[in-house]
Scaffold this motif. Structure first.
Motif, PDB file in Angstrom:
ATOM      1  N   PHE A 112      19.294  30.686  -7.716  1.00 48.52           N
ATOM      2  CA  PHE A 112      19.011  32.117  -7.821  1.00 48.52           C
ATOM      3  C   PHE A 112      20.036  32.937  -7.032  1.00 48.52           C
ATOM      4  O   PHE A 112      20.577  33.930  -7.540  1.00 48.52           O
ATOM      5  N   VAL A 113      20.316  32.513  -5.814  1.00 57.61           N
ATOM      6  CA  VAL A 113      21.288  33.230  -4.977  1.00 57.61           C
ATOM      7  C   VAL A 113      22.675  33.203  -5.620  1.00 57.61           C
ATOM      8  O   VAL A 113      23.408  34.202  -5.600  1.00 57.61           O
ATOM      9  N   ALA A 114      23.035  32.081  -6.224  1.00 58.65           N
ATOM     10  CA  ALA A 114      24.355  31.962  -6.858  1.00 58.65           C
ATOM     11  C   ALA A 114      24.520  32.952  -8.004  1.00 58.65           C
ATOM     12  O   ALA A 114      25.631  33.426  -8.271  1.00 58.65           O
ATOM     13  N   HIS A 115      23.418  33.279  -8.683  1.00 57.47           N
ATOM     14  CA  HIS A 115      23.484  34.172  -9.846  1.00 57.47           C
ATOM     15  C   HIS A 115      22.934  35.561  -9.557  1.00 57.47           C
ATOM     16  O   HIS A 115      22.845  36.379 -10.477  1.00 57.47           O
ATOM     17  N   ARG A 116      22.602  35.831  -8.305  1.00 55.30           N
ATOM     18  CA  ARG A 116      21.914  37.089  -7.987  1.00 55.30           C
ATOM     19  C   ARG A 116      22.712  38.318  -8.394  1.00 55.30           C
ATOM     20  O   ARG A 116      22.156  39.274  -8.966  1.00 55.30           O
ATOM     21  N   ASN A 117      23.999  38.365  -8.089  1.00 54.64           N
ATOM     22  CA  ASN A 117      24.802  39.546  -8.421  1.00 54.64           C
ATOM     23  C   ASN A 117      24.868  39.772  -9.927  1.00 54.64           C
ATOM     24  O   ASN A 117      24.837  40.916 -10.406  1.00 54.64           O
ATOM     25  N   LEU A 118      24.961  38.682 -10.690  1.00 51.76           N
ATOM     26  CA  LEU A 118      24.940  38.800 -12.147  1.00 51.76           C
ATOM     27  C   LEU A 118      23.605  39.367 -12.619  1.00 51.76           C
ATOM     28  O   LEU A 118      23.572  40.282 -13.452  1.00 51.76           O
TER      29      LEU A 118
END
Length: 298
Positions: free
Chosen positions: A13-19
Protein backbone atom coordinates in the motif's frame (compact mmCIF):
# COMPACT_ATOMS: atom_id res chain seq x y z
CA UNK A 1 -0.13 1.78 10.00
CA UNK A 2 3.21 2.17 11.75
CA UNK A 3 2.46 -0.90 13.91
CA UNK A 4 2.46 -3.02 10.75
CA UNK A 5 5.60 -1.61 9.14
CA UNK A 6 6.84 -5.04 8.04
CA UNK A 7 3.45 -6.37 6.98
CA UNK A 8 3.35 -7.18 3.21
CA UNK A 9 -0.06 -5.51 2.79
CA UNK A 10 1.26 -2.30 4.33
CA UNK A 11 4.44 -2.33 2.28
CA UNK A 12 2.45 -2.73 -0.93
CA UNK A 13 0.00 0.00 0.00
CA UNK A 14 2.77 2.45 0.92
CA UNK A 15 4.63 1.66 -2.31
CA UNK A 16 1.55 2.63 -4.36
CA UNK A 17 0.18 5.36 -2.10
CA UNK A 18 1.19 8.34 -4.26
CA UNK A 19 -0.34 6.69 -7.33
CA UNK A 20 -3.58 5.96 -5.48
CA UNK A 21 -3.76 9.52 -4.19
CA UNK A 22 -3.24 10.85 -7.72
CA UNK A 23 -6.03 8.63 -9.07
CA UNK A 24 -8.42 9.73 -6.31
CA UNK A 25 -7.50 13.39 -6.69
CA UNK A 26 -8.02 13.37 -10.47
CA UNK A 27 -11.42 11.78 -9.97
CA UNK A 28 -12.49 14.12 -7.16
CA UNK A 29 -10.58 17.40 -7.48
CA UNK A 30 -10.31 17.50 -3.69
CA UNK A 31 -7.25 16.49 -1.69
CA UNK A 32 -9.23 16.07 1.53
CA UNK A 33 -11.70 13.72 -0.16
CA UNK A 34 -8.83 11.89 -1.86
CA UNK A 35 -7.22 11.28 1.54
CA UNK A 36 -10.53 9.90 2.85
CA UNK A 37 -10.71 7.58 -0.15
CA UNK A 38 -7.20 6.32 0.59
CA UNK A 39 -8.22 5.57 4.16
CA UNK A 40 -11.24 3.63 2.91
CA UNK A 41 -9.02 1.82 0.40
CA UNK A 42 -6.58 0.86 3.14
CA UNK A 43 -9.33 -0.56 5.36
CA UNK A 44 -10.52 -2.77 2.50
CA UNK A 45 -7.04 -3.72 1.37
CA UNK A 46 -5.96 -5.14 4.74
CA UNK A 47 -8.88 -7.58 4.59
CA UNK A 48 -7.85 -8.94 1.19
CA UNK A 49 -6.24 -12.38 0.85
CA UNK A 50 -3.03 -11.36 -0.94
CA UNK A 51 -2.52 -14.93 -2.09
CA UNK A 52 -5.50 -14.47 -4.42
CA UNK A 53 -4.23 -11.17 -5.91
CA UNK A 54 -2.32 -11.47 -9.20
CA UNK A 55 -1.67 -7.73 -9.79
CA UNK A 56 -1.50 -5.74 -6.56
CA UNK A 57 -1.28 -2.35 -8.30
CA UNK A 58 -4.35 -3.04 -10.44
CA UNK A 59 -6.28 -4.37 -7.45
CA UNK A 60 -5.50 -1.27 -5.36
CA UNK A 61 -6.44 1.04 -8.24
CA UNK A 62 -9.72 -0.86 -8.56
CA UNK A 63 -10.56 -0.41 -4.87
CA UNK A 64 -9.58 3.27 -5.00
CA UNK A 65 -11.69 3.87 -8.09
CA UNK A 66 -14.77 2.28 -6.55
CA UNK A 67 -14.44 4.30 -3.36
CA UNK A 68 -13.79 7.49 -5.32
CA UNK A 69 -16.85 6.89 -7.50
CA UNK A 70 -19.04 6.52 -4.41
CA UNK A 71 -17.67 9.78 -3.02
CA UNK A 72 -17.89 11.56 -6.38
CA UNK A 73 -21.60 10.80 -6.62
CA UNK A 74 -22.13 12.10 -3.07
CA UNK A 75 -20.06 15.23 -3.83
CA UNK A 76 -22.48 16.18 -6.62
CA UNK A 77 -25.06 17.09 -4.00
CA UNK A 78 -22.50 19.21 -2.14
CA UNK A 79 -21.55 21.01 -5.35
CA UNK A 80 -25.19 21.77 -6.15
CA UNK A 81 -25.41 23.66 -2.85
CA UNK A 82 -22.00 25.31 -3.26
CA UNK A 83 -21.96 29.12 -3.35
CA UNK A 84 -20.63 30.27 -6.73
CA UNK A 85 -18.42 28.26 -9.11
CA UNK A 86 -16.58 25.20 -7.80
CA UNK A 87 -12.91 24.85 -8.70
CA UNK A 88 -10.55 21.95 -7.95
CA UNK A 89 -8.31 22.25 -4.92
CA UNK A 90 -4.87 23.54 -6.01
CA UNK A 91 -1.84 21.49 -5.00
CA UNK A 92 1.76 22.65 -4.70
CA UNK A 93 3.64 20.16 -6.89
CA UNK A 94 7.28 19.22 -7.37
CA UNK A 95 9.25 19.97 -10.58
CA UNK A 96 9.01 16.31 -11.69
CA UNK A 97 5.25 16.71 -12.17
CA UNK A 98 5.78 19.56 -14.65
CA UNK A 99 8.41 17.46 -16.47
CA UNK A 100 5.85 14.69 -17.05
CA UNK A 101 3.79 16.42 -19.75
CA UNK A 102 0.90 13.95 -19.63
CA UNK A 103 0.65 14.06 -15.84
CA UNK A 104 0.87 17.87 -15.78
CA UNK A 105 -1.95 18.17 -18.30
CA UNK A 106 -4.13 15.62 -16.53
CA UNK A 107 -3.98 17.53 -13.20
CA UNK A 108 -4.08 21.02 -14.72
CA UNK A 109 -6.84 23.28 -13.46
CA UNK A 110 -8.13 23.75 -17.01
CA UNK A 111 -8.52 20.04 -17.75
CA UNK A 112 -9.85 19.15 -14.32
CA UNK A 113 -12.53 21.78 -14.78
CA UNK A 114 -13.48 20.08 -18.06
CA UNK A 115 -13.68 16.75 -16.22
CA UNK A 116 -16.33 18.29 -13.97
CA UNK A 117 -18.69 18.22 -16.96
CA UNK A 118 -18.49 14.42 -17.26
CA UNK A 119 -20.67 11.93 -15.42
CA UNK A 120 -18.90 10.07 -12.57
CA UNK A 121 -18.49 6.90 -14.64
CA UNK A 122 -17.31 8.83 -17.72
CA UNK A 123 -14.76 10.65 -15.59
CA UNK A 124 -13.44 7.43 -14.06
CA UNK A 125 -13.13 5.72 -17.43
CA UNK A 126 -11.44 8.74 -19.04
CA UNK A 127 -8.99 9.32 -16.18
CA UNK A 128 -8.00 5.68 -15.77
CA UNK A 129 -7.44 5.08 -19.48
CA UNK A 130 -6.01 8.43 -20.60
CA UNK A 131 -3.95 9.41 -17.55
CA UNK A 132 -2.95 6.04 -16.11
CA UNK A 133 -3.08 3.76 -19.17
CA UNK A 134 -5.31 1.23 -17.41
CA UNK A 135 -6.67 -1.43 -19.76
CA UNK A 136 -10.36 -1.53 -20.65
CA UNK A 137 -10.71 -4.93 -18.95
CA UNK A 138 -9.31 -3.56 -15.68
CA UNK A 139 -11.49 -0.44 -15.91
CA UNK A 140 -14.53 -2.64 -16.53
CA UNK A 141 -13.86 -4.48 -13.27
CA UNK A 142 -13.47 -1.17 -11.42
CA UNK A 143 -16.68 0.47 -12.68
CA UNK A 144 -18.84 -2.68 -12.95
CA UNK A 145 -19.36 -2.42 -16.71
CA UNK A 146 -18.53 -4.74 -19.59
CA UNK A 147 -15.32 -4.04 -21.54
CA UNK A 148 -17.45 -3.22 -24.60
CA UNK A 149 -19.47 -0.68 -22.63
CA UNK A 150 -16.28 0.83 -21.23
CA UNK A 151 -14.91 1.30 -24.76
CA UNK A 152 -18.06 3.19 -25.75
CA UNK A 153 -17.92 5.32 -22.61
CA UNK A 154 -14.24 6.08 -23.23
CA UNK A 155 -14.94 7.14 -26.82
CA UNK A 156 -17.81 9.40 -25.75
CA UNK A 157 -15.82 10.93 -22.88
CA UNK A 158 -12.78 11.55 -25.10
CA UNK A 159 -14.90 13.35 -27.68
CA UNK A 160 -16.47 15.48 -24.95
CA UNK A 161 -13.12 16.40 -23.40
CA UNK A 162 -11.35 17.01 -26.73
CA UNK A 163 -14.03 19.53 -27.70
CA UNK A 164 -13.37 21.53 -24.51
CA UNK A 165 -9.70 21.02 -23.60
CA UNK A 166 -6.99 23.54 -24.61
CA UNK A 167 -6.12 23.30 -28.30
CA UNK A 168 -2.37 23.25 -27.68
CA UNK A 169 0.03 22.01 -25.04
CA UNK A 170 1.93 25.07 -23.81
CA UNK A 171 5.36 24.67 -22.23
CA UNK A 172 5.92 25.79 -18.61
CA UNK A 173 8.38 28.39 -19.95
CA UNK A 174 5.73 30.06 -22.11
CA UNK A 175 3.10 29.85 -19.37
CA UNK A 176 5.53 31.36 -16.87
CA UNK A 177 6.35 34.27 -19.22
CA UNK A 178 2.67 35.04 -19.79
CA UNK A 179 1.98 34.76 -16.07
CA UNK A 180 4.81 37.20 -15.32
CA UNK A 181 3.31 39.72 -17.74
CA UNK A 182 -0.07 39.32 -16.05
CA UNK A 183 1.47 39.69 -12.59
CA UNK A 184 3.41 42.81 -13.61
CA UNK A 185 0.31 44.44 -15.12
CA UNK A 186 -1.76 43.74 -12.00
CA UNK A 187 0.92 44.97 -9.58
CA UNK A 188 1.44 48.24 -11.52
CA UNK A 189 -2.31 48.70 -12.15
CA UNK A 190 -1.47 48.75 -15.89
CA UNK A 191 -4.95 48.15 -17.31
CA UNK A 192 -3.72 48.45 -20.90
CA UNK A 193 -1.04 45.88 -20.23
CA UNK A 194 -3.63 43.63 -18.64
CA UNK A 195 -5.82 43.84 -21.72
CA UNK A 196 -2.83 42.99 -23.89
CA UNK A 197 -2.10 39.74 -22.03
CA UNK A 198 -5.74 38.58 -21.92
CA UNK A 199 -7.41 36.95 -24.92
CA UNK A 200 -10.62 38.76 -25.98
CA UNK A 201 -12.72 35.71 -24.99
CA UNK A 202 -10.92 35.09 -21.67
CA UNK A 203 -12.99 33.50 -18.90
CA UNK A 204 -12.35 34.19 -15.21
CA UNK A 205 -13.66 31.68 -12.69
CA UNK A 206 -13.28 32.52 -9.01
CA UNK A 207 -14.04 30.21 -6.09
CA UNK A 208 -14.70 31.75 -2.69
CA UNK A 209 -17.01 29.04 -1.41
CA UNK A 210 -19.28 31.66 0.12
CA UNK A 211 -16.49 32.50 2.61
CA UNK A 212 -14.38 34.91 0.55
CA UNK A 213 -15.53 37.48 -2.03
CA UNK A 214 -15.71 35.96 -5.51
CA UNK A 215 -17.83 36.29 -8.64
CA UNK A 216 -20.93 34.13 -8.40
CA UNK A 217 -20.69 33.29 -12.11
CA UNK A 218 -17.81 33.05 -14.59
CA UNK A 219 -16.84 36.42 -16.09
CA UNK A 220 -16.40 36.36 -19.86
CA UNK A 221 -14.50 38.91 -21.96
CA UNK A 222 -11.24 40.79 -21.43
CA UNK A 223 -12.77 44.16 -20.55
CA UNK A 224 -15.16 42.65 -18.00
CA UNK A 225 -12.34 40.65 -16.43
CA UNK A 226 -10.14 43.75 -16.18
CA UNK A 227 -12.97 45.69 -14.51
CA UNK A 228 -13.50 42.86 -12.03
CA UNK A 229 -9.80 42.68 -11.13
CA UNK A 230 -9.46 46.47 -10.85
CA UNK A 231 -12.59 46.65 -8.72
CA UNK A 232 -11.36 43.91 -6.41
CA UNK A 233 -8.00 45.61 -5.93
CA UNK A 234 -9.74 48.90 -5.24
CA UNK A 235 -11.90 47.38 -2.49
CA UNK A 236 -9.10 45.46 -0.80
CA UNK A 237 -7.88 46.76 2.53
CA UNK A 238 -4.33 45.71 3.20
CA UNK A 239 -1.19 44.95 1.22
CA UNK A 240 -1.65 42.54 -1.67
CA UNK A 241 1.40 40.69 -2.99
CA UNK A 242 1.85 37.74 -5.31
CA UNK A 243 4.63 35.30 -5.99
CA UNK A 244 5.29 32.46 -8.44
CA UNK A 245 4.65 28.85 -7.53
CA UNK A 246 3.93 25.57 -9.28
CA UNK A 247 0.37 24.36 -8.75
CA UNK A 248 -0.97 21.19 -10.36
CA UNK A 249 2.15 20.87 -12.47
CA UNK A 250 1.93 24.35 -14.02
CA UNK A 251 3.20 27.85 -13.18
CA UNK A 252 0.76 29.73 -10.94
CA UNK A 253 0.63 32.61 -8.50
CA UNK A 254 0.13 32.55 -4.74
CA UNK A 255 -1.66 35.74 -3.75
CA UNK A 256 -1.13 37.02 -0.20
CA UNK A 257 -2.98 39.66 1.80
CA UNK A 258 -0.82 41.21 4.50
CA UNK A 259 1.50 38.22 4.21
CA UNK A 260 -1.18 35.55 4.61
CA UNK A 261 -2.21 33.26 1.75
CA UNK A 262 -5.39 34.66 0.19
CA UNK A 263 -5.64 32.57 -2.95
CA UNK A 264 -4.02 30.73 -5.83
CA UNK A 265 -4.29 31.92 -9.43
CA UNK A 266 -3.84 29.40 -12.24
CA UNK A 267 -4.09 30.22 -15.93
CA UNK A 268 -4.79 28.62 -19.27
CA UNK A 269 -2.68 29.95 -22.16
CA UNK A 270 -3.42 29.64 -25.86
CA UNK A 271 -1.64 31.47 -28.69
CA UNK A 272 0.46 33.37 -26.17
CA UNK A 273 -2.47 34.93 -24.29
CA UNK A 274 -4.56 33.99 -21.28
CA UNK A 275 -7.87 32.34 -22.17
CA UNK A 276 -8.68 31.08 -18.68
CA UNK A 277 -8.11 32.52 -15.20
CA UNK A 278 -8.87 30.28 -12.22
CA UNK A 279 -8.71 31.94 -8.81
CA UNK A 280 -9.26 29.77 -5.73
CA UNK A 281 -9.91 31.77 -2.53
CA UNK A 282 -11.91 29.29 -0.45
CA UNK A 283 -9.69 28.81 2.66
CA UNK A 284 -10.66 25.13 2.88
CA UNK A 285 -8.96 24.59 -0.49
CA UNK A 286 -5.70 26.37 0.36
CA UNK A 287 -4.19 23.93 2.85
CA UNK A 288 -1.76 22.35 0.34
CA UNK A 289 -0.20 25.37 -1.33
CA UNK A 290 2.82 25.67 0.97
CA UNK A 291 3.96 22.03 1.04
CA UNK A 292 4.50 19.76 -1.93
CA UNK A 293 2.04 16.98 -2.69
CA UNK A 294 3.69 14.07 -4.54
CA UNK A 295 1.76 12.97 -7.63
CA UNK A 296 2.61 10.16 -10.01
CA UNK A 297 1.15 8.05 -12.84
CA UNK A 298 3.19 4.98 -11.85
Amino acid sequence: MSDHATDPATETFVAHRNLLFTVAYELLGSAADAEDVLQETWLRWIRVDLGQVRDERAYLVRITTRQALNRLRAMRRRKEAYVGPWLPEPLLTAPDVAEDVELAESVSMALMLVLETLSPTERAVFVLHEAFDVSYDEIAAAVDKSPAAVRQIAHRARQHVDARRPREVVSPRVTRAVLESFQRAVETRDLRGLLDVLAPEVVLVSDGGGVKHAALRPIVGAEKVVRFIAGGLGRTEGVVTSGPTTANGSPALVVRLDGEVDGVMAIRVEDGRITGLYYVRNPEKLTRVERETPLTRR
